[in-house]
Design a protein around this motif. Structure first.
Motif, PDB file in Angstrom:
ATOM      1  N   GLU A  59       0.110 -11.201  11.251  1.00  0.00           N
ATOM      2  CA  GLU A  59       0.169  -9.774  10.875  1.00  0.00           C
ATOM      3  C   GLU A  59       1.581  -9.203  10.997  1.00  0.00           C
ATOM      4  O   GLU A  59       1.781  -8.094  11.465  1.00  0.00           O
ATOM      5  CB  GLU A  59      -0.820  -8.960  11.708  1.00  0.00           C
ATOM      6  N   GLU A  62       1.938  -6.087   8.742  1.00  0.00           N
ATOM      7  CA  GLU A  62       1.170  -4.979   9.301  1.00  0.00           C
ATOM      8  C   GLU A  62       1.899  -4.363  10.501  1.00  0.00           C
ATOM      9  O   GLU A  62       1.923  -3.134  10.674  1.00  0.00           O
ATOM     10  CB  GLU A  62      -0.223  -5.471   9.716  1.00  0.00           C
ATOM     11  N   LYS A  63       2.515  -5.218  11.310  1.00  0.00           N
ATOM     12  CA  LYS A  63       3.267  -4.717  12.466  1.00  0.00           C
ATOM     13  C   LYS A  63       4.543  -3.992  12.038  1.00  0.00           C
ATOM     14  O   LYS A  63       4.945  -3.010  12.657  1.00  0.00           O
ATOM     15  CB  LYS A  63       3.615  -5.886  13.386  1.00  0.00           C
ATOM     16  N   ALA A  66       3.419  -0.551  11.104  1.00  0.00           N
ATOM     17  CA  ALA A  66       2.396   0.009  11.986  1.00  0.00           C
ATOM     18  C   ALA A  66       2.585   1.496  12.241  1.00  0.00           C
ATOM     19  O   ALA A  66       1.614   2.233  12.443  1.00  0.00           O
ATOM     20  CB  ALA A  66       2.377  -0.752  13.313  1.00  0.00           C
ATOM     21  N   LYS A  72       0.165   0.802   3.470  1.00  0.00           N
ATOM     22  CA  LYS A  72      -0.922  -0.127   3.747  1.00  0.00           C
ATOM     23  C   LYS A  72      -0.596  -1.500   3.161  1.00  0.00           C
ATOM     24  O   LYS A  72       0.035  -1.605   2.112  1.00  0.00           O
ATOM     25  CB  LYS A  72      -2.240   0.377   3.126  1.00  0.00           C
ATOM     26  N   ILE A  73      -1.034  -2.542   3.840  1.00  0.00           N
ATOM     27  CA  ILE A  73      -0.819  -3.921   3.394  1.00  0.00           C
ATOM     28  C   ILE A  73      -2.152  -4.507   2.945  1.00  0.00           C
ATOM     29  O   ILE A  73      -3.147  -4.430   3.667  1.00  0.00           O
ATOM     30  CB  ILE A  73      -0.236  -4.802   4.512  1.00  0.00           C
ATOM     31  N   GLU A  74      -2.171  -5.076   1.768  1.00  0.00           N
ATOM     32  CA  GLU A  74      -3.393  -5.698   1.257  1.00  0.00           C
ATOM     33  C   GLU A  74      -3.079  -7.110   0.751  1.00  0.00           C
ATOM     34  O   GLU A  74      -2.264  -7.283  -0.150  1.00  0.00           O
ATOM     35  CB  GLU A  74      -3.994  -4.857   0.120  1.00  0.00           C
TER      36      GLU A  74
END
Length: 358
Positions: A59, A62-63, A66, A72-74
């Motif tokens: 992640e 994502e970090k 954060a 947003k991460i997809e």
């Protein structure tokens, strides 16, 4: 007076609504769509063997975002591998992707507007496994036999180069287009005689269900496979700062993946893909992590992509010349290396496959 008051009230409401709409639009989250040209065992949304797989499982992106609620991460993992990634780019459904050389070159040849930002899994070996009791002992024995590979992938191109080096062409074989899961089933049932692939073939051999008779490990480095992080030009142009942070995250993942004290933890992280740890240990046996997980766009990598472009057309995999001028964009990688103090962390290699003197 009443009309004037009503007009002023209407104007005020309209202004408020406009400000609300603008505010709502400003709060609209930016979704960064990231594709991965592979998928885990039983369709798990993870993979293994690359720093991009580390970025997903650990992640890292994502970090990185954060503290940015509007980012947003997809992630999307593609059973259809590189060709499916190209469809995602063509439909503007992806912003970044981990992708192998042949499909990326095909995308370039067909007009996809992308940039190559950093290497990831650029030194992955290829394996050749044969069915039990097939009688195949060497590559030359493949002539006329039924062989599986996944068309349009970097493994496809590498396989053709290996065959050529042993006096064979693709048309000399009965080639069956299968993904990893299909390949495993077909080898076990002996519906095919042999297959090109990687960890799934090591796994079959470990179980005694097939025999690995060749690997590019230790052979000519030009037989290996290349891959990296490719991004959509329109996204880069619209979000250069976001692009830099995405690259920063991938480089951090590459650094952690390259440190030998992390080897056991790395394989444990990649195990989220469903690939067993002993298989990963074998996959990386005799290879240093820093060699396999380098993100550098060095002369070796660039020369190999240029060679792959020529070979792809020569083999009929691409119908037109591929213009690679301006495709490699090392700016964001270089910024990350500078920022993170990693300018000398990885060893660059020359086009001859030898280390470049510092």
């Amino acid at each position: 007076m009443k009309l004037a008051s009503i007009s002023r009230l209407a104007a005020g409401v309209a202004l408020a609504l406009g400000m609300f709409a603008a505010s709502a639009q400003a709060e609209e989250p930016l979704v960064i769509h990231i594709g991965y040209a592979a998928i885990g065992v039983d369709n798990r949304p993870y993979s293994e063997g690359t720093s991009a797989a580390t970025a997903r499982a650990g992640e890292y992106l994502e970090k990185e975002f954060a503290n940015d609620p509007n980012v947003k991460i997809e992630w999307t993992f593609f059973k259809g591998a590189g060709p499916a990634v190209n469809e995602g780019f063509a439909n503007n459904q992806l912003d970044f992707a981990y992708q192998g050389d042949l499909p990326a070159l095909i995308g370039r040849a067909t007009g996809l507007k992308t940039k190559y930002l950093l290497a990831s899994g650029a030194r992955k070996p290829l394996y050749l496994a044969v069915a039990k009791d097939s009688g195949i002992k060497k590559i030359e024995d493949l002539k006329g036999r039924k062989i599986a590979l996944q068309r349009g992938t970097n493994g496809h191109l590498a396989a053709i180069k290996i065959l050529e080096a042993h006096g064979l062409k693709e048309r000399d074989l009965q080639v069956i287009n299968l993904d990893s899961a299909g390949t495993v089933a077909a080898l076990v049932s002996k519906d095919i005689d042999a297959a090109f692939g990687d960890t799934q073939l090591i796994n079959l051999a470990a179980k005694g269900s097939a025999d690995v008779i060749y690997t590019t490990k230790g052979d000519d480095p030009h037989f290996g496979r290349n891959a990296g992080i490719v991004a959509r030009e329109a996204f880069i142009d619209a979000h250069p700062e976001i692009t830099q942070r995405v690259v920063d995250a991938f480089v951090k993942a590459a650094q952690w993946s390259s440190e030998e004290p992390n080897r056991a933890a790395l394989f444990e992280l990649w195990h989220k893909s469903g690939t067993e740890i002993p298989i990963l240990e074998e996959y990386f046996r005799n290879d240093t992590l820093v060699y396999r997980n380098s993100p550098l766009i060095d002369d070796l990598l660039v020369s190999q992509y240029k060679e792959q472009a020529v070979k792809s057309k020569e083999y009929g995999l691409i119908r037109r010349d591929v213009d690679l001028n301006g495709w490699f964009e090392p700016k964001y990688l270089n910024n990350a290396l500078e920022k993170l103090g990693l300018k000398t962390f990885w060893q660059p290699y020359g086009a001859d496959g030898k280390p470049v003197a510092s």
